[in-house]
Design a protein around this motif. Structure first.
Motif, PDB file in Angstrom:
ATOM      1  N   ALA A  27       0.831  -1.209   0.000  1.00 47.26           N
ATOM      2  CA  ALA A  27       0.000   0.000   0.000  1.00 47.26           C
ATOM      3  C   ALA A  27       0.865   1.259   0.000  1.00 47.26           C
ATOM      4  O   ALA A  27       0.560   2.237  -0.699  1.00 47.26           O
ATOM      5  CB  ALA A  27      -0.935  -0.004   1.215  1.00 47.26           C
ATOM      6  N   LEU A  28       1.955   1.252   0.770  1.00 47.00           N
ATOM      7  CA  LEU A  28       2.857   2.409   0.814  1.00 47.00           C
ATOM      8  C   LEU A  28       3.541   2.625  -0.535  1.00 47.00           C
ATOM      9  O   LEU A  28       3.644   3.761  -1.018  1.00 47.00           O
ATOM     10  CB  LEU A  28       3.897   2.205   1.916  1.00 47.00           C
ATOM     11  N   GLU A  29       4.004   1.549  -1.162  1.00 53.81           N
ATOM     12  CA  GLU A  29       4.654   1.671  -2.473  1.00 53.81           C
ATOM     13  C   GLU A  29       3.659   2.144  -3.526  1.00 53.81           C
ATOM     14  O   GLU A  29       4.006   2.962  -4.389  1.00 53.81           O
ATOM     15  CB  GLU A  29       5.262   0.330  -2.872  1.00 53.81           C
ATOM     16  N   ALA A  30       2.425   1.657  -3.477  1.00 52.45           N
ATOM     17  CA  ALA A  30       1.427   2.070  -4.457  1.00 52.45           C
ATOM     18  C   ALA A  30       1.030   3.527  -4.273  1.00 52.45           C
ATOM     19  O   ALA A  30       0.753   4.229  -5.246  1.00 52.45           O
ATOM     20  CB  ALA A  30       0.194   1.179  -4.344  1.00 52.45           C
ATOM     21  N   ALA A  31       1.012   4.010  -3.037  1.00 49.93           N
ATOM     22  CA  ALA A  31       0.581   5.389  -2.770  1.00 49.93           C
ATOM     23  C   ALA A  31       1.673   6.404  -3.068  1.00 49.93           C
ATOM     24  O   ALA A  31       1.374   7.540  -3.455  1.00 49.93           O
ATOM     25  CB  ALA A  31       0.134   5.521  -1.314  1.00 49.93           C
ATOM     26  N   THR A  32       2.933   6.027  -2.882  1.00 50.06           N
ATOM     27  CA  THR A  32       4.032   6.984  -3.048  1.00 50.06           C
ATOM     28  C   THR A  32       4.824   6.812  -4.333  1.00 50.06           C
ATOM     29  O   THR A  32       5.493   7.746  -4.777  1.00 50.06           O
ATOM     30  CB  THR A  32       4.999   6.873  -1.859  1.00 50.06           C
ATOM     31  N   GLY A  33       4.793   5.624  -4.929  1.00 52.88           N
ATOM     32  CA  GLY A  33       5.549   5.418  -6.160  1.00 52.88           C
ATOM     33  C   GLY A  33       7.022   5.170  -5.951  1.00 52.88           C
ATOM     34  O   GLY A  33       7.822   5.391  -6.852  1.00 52.88           O
ATOM     35  N   VAL A  34       7.411   4.729  -4.777  1.00 54.03           N
ATOM     36  CA  VAL A  34       8.813   4.403  -4.508  1.00 54.03           C
ATOM     37  C   VAL A  34       8.896   2.933  -4.122  1.00 54.03           C
ATOM     38  O   VAL A  34       7.879   2.264  -3.926  1.00 54.03           O
ATOM     39  CB  VAL A  34       9.396   5.280  -3.383  1.00 54.03           C
TER      40      VAL A  34
END
Length: 555
Positions: A270-277
């Motif tokens: 979820a964090l990678e999908a929301a921030t793009g990193v």
């Protein structure tokens, strides 16, 4: 008869009295027997009760002893268990303290090495500054010597011209006399011929003198320009920061890594999908690696992780909420950075949108050089050189700060950044001289303002210092952006993120418009387009993610 009856009554009375006496005695005896039996029974009951009480007391005492013994055993077992746990925890903490001490020792050694490097660099910089001052003084002395020589040569030339003039006058008189005697010419005719010949000779000598003077002036101008540039560089010394593509998020304990990853990795996804990193959680002690080519995305991910760890509630919905708040906070910080920059440089009346773009420069790099620091340096260089040359210092500083403003704009990316920056400056009512300096600093249009060559020269000075830029970083970032733009051109694609240093492209698609079969076809089509249009080392993994969410509200 009556006497007999009387006797009978009397006998009956006596018998009755005797019966009563005997009955009372018998009753007393019976009562005494009963009392004896009762006392014996009571004594027996008391004895039995006492024996039963002693027996119950002994049983209770024995039970208490057994219970106390059992509790003592349990207490001893619990004490041994707690002691073992405390010893294990103490050993672990002691090991952690030792690791921290080793880390502190390594950090101290690293800091010491960095301090030594800084001291060495300071010495080198001081030596270079002294050398530059010595070279400058030597150059000044040389220029003064050359000026003296030129002055002496000029005086010698004037003396030679005066001598030639005197010789010409003598020749004129001689020719005049000769013409008058031999050619039988009048003085006016002879004078005209003589003036014509001297005029031609003077023109030749004046042309040669002018040519020498112009060449000397060009040499002097070149040296003076070098002098101005050297003094400007010496007076404007700034540090150089090389941006990279990795940020480190420090944590207090490795136990937090499990919370960040979440059940089956849902939190980190979820964090990678929301921030793009890309968030890398490996065996690195007390650290999490955040990888991404966009500094703004990395900063949003780092601050979001900090807030999530501090709050303790980590789940996908909370991750998206925190990322949205952090993104808004970063936008406010960008505006604050822009305002602080223009205040520090003394630039007034800048449009709010231009101020915001100046703040975005903080999170942008150009050939590995931080764009905001580069622009500030160019602004200070322009101001120094403009002051030396008697030009408008405020305009020069303004143009120097805004010369790369086109690099942080998302509008019309196909235009060169200089032309795009010029259009933006024109849109927000900047002065025509500033607009021309921005558009012409890469020779993409004609220079019409006096400050335009200054901006071009100062941009070259700031970018050409040793270690200021890295060409590979710029081409790397362009390749990653091209990756995202290539995938984003397909229909149904919502977001694209280049991760794993460009070795993986993560594509988020619209679940309502893209089916599972279309998602598989889309990954193949994107890979084919990347193979045809781009050049890259190794291979690139294209991952298409189709996520379906169902939301309902209970009222």
């Amino acid at each position: 008869m009556s006497t007999i009856l009387l006797y009978c009554l009397l006998a009956a009375v006596v018998a009755l009295v005797a019966g009563l006496v005997v009955g009372r005695q018998l009753a007393g005896k019976a009562r005494q027997d009963l009392e004896g039996q009762a006392q014996a029974r009571a004594q027996q009951l008391l004895q039995e009760a006492e024996e039963k009480g002693n027996r119950i007391r002994d049983e209770r005492i024995q039970q208490s002893k057994d219970k106390n013994r059992q509790q003592r055993n349990e207490f001893e077992q619990e004490s041994r268990r707690l002691k073992a746990e405390l010893e294990a925890e103490l050993t672990q903490r002691r090991q952690g303290v030792m690791e921290q001490e080793q880390g502190i020792k390594k950090l101290t050694e690293t800091t010491q090495k960095q301090l030594e490097q800084l001291q060495r660099k300071e010495k080198e910089l001081e030596g270079a500054r002294e050398k530059n001052q010595a070279d400058t003084q030597q150059l000044r002395d040389k220029i003064e010597d050359q000026n003296e020589k030129r002055r002496a040569a000029h005086e010698a030339t004037l003396a030679e011209l005066k001598q030639k003039e005197e010789e010409a006058d003598a020749q004129l008189h001689a020719v005049q006399r000769q013409l008058e005697t031999v050619a039988n010419l009048t003085a006016a005719e002879a004078r005209e011929q003589l003036v014509e010949s001297l005029k031609n000779e003077a023109q030749l000598q004046a042309g040669a003198f002018i040519k020498d003077t112009v060449a000397q002036a060009k040499l002097t101008a070149t040296k003076d320009a070098k002098k101005i540039v050297l003094e400007t560089i010496q007076r404007t010394a700034s540090e150089h920061a090389i941006e990279n593509c990795v940020s480190v998020f420090n944590i207090e304990s490795d136990d937090i890594k499990g919370k960040i990853i979440g059940r089956e990795g849902r939190n980190i996804r979820a964090l990678e999908a929301a921030t793009g990193v890309e968030v890398i959680v490996d065996d690195t002690p007390e650290a999490i690696i955040i990888s991404g080519f966009d500094p703004v995305r990395r900063e949003i991910a780092r601050l979001s992780l900090h807030l999530l760890v501090k709050d303790g509630r980590i789940h996908p919905a909370r991750v998206e909420e925190i990322v949205a708040k952090t993104t808004k906070k970063i936008e406010e910080e960008i505006i604050e950075i822009g305002e602080k920059t223009v205040i520090d440089l003394g630039i007034h009346g800048l449009h709010p949108e231009l101020v915001r773009m100046v703040g975005r420069m903080r999170f942008r790099s150009s050939y590995g050089q931080n764009l905001l620091q580069h622009s500030r340096e160019v602004a200070n260089l322009c101001a120094t050189m403009a002051a030396e040359m008697g030009l408008d210092v405020k305009k020069a500083k303004r143009a120097g700060l805004l010369h790369d403003i086109g690099k942080v704009s998302s509008e019309e990316p196909e235009l060169p950044h200089a032309i795009l920056g010029m259009e933006m400056a024109k849109k927000y009512k900047e002065h025509p001289d500033v607009v021309n300096a921005i558009g012409a600093h890469h020779d993409e249009m004609e220079m019409t303002a006096m400050i335009s060559p200054l901006v071009q020269a100062c941009d070259a000075i700031s970018g050409s210092r040793p270690g200021a830029r890295r060409e590979m970083m710029e081409s790397y970032i362009k390749r990653l952006k091209q990756l995202e733009e290539t995938a984003g051109a397909f229909k149904g694609v919502n977001q694209c993120f280049a991760i794993q240093a460009g070795r993986e492209l993560r594509v988020m698609v619209d679940a309502e418009n893209v089916t599972d079969e279309r998602a598989a076809e889309l990954s193949f089509e994107i890979s084919q387009k990347i193979e045809k249009e781009m050049q890259y080392p190794g291979q690139i993994k294209i991952t298409v993610i189709r996520e379906m969410r169902s939301v309902a509200y209970a009222k």
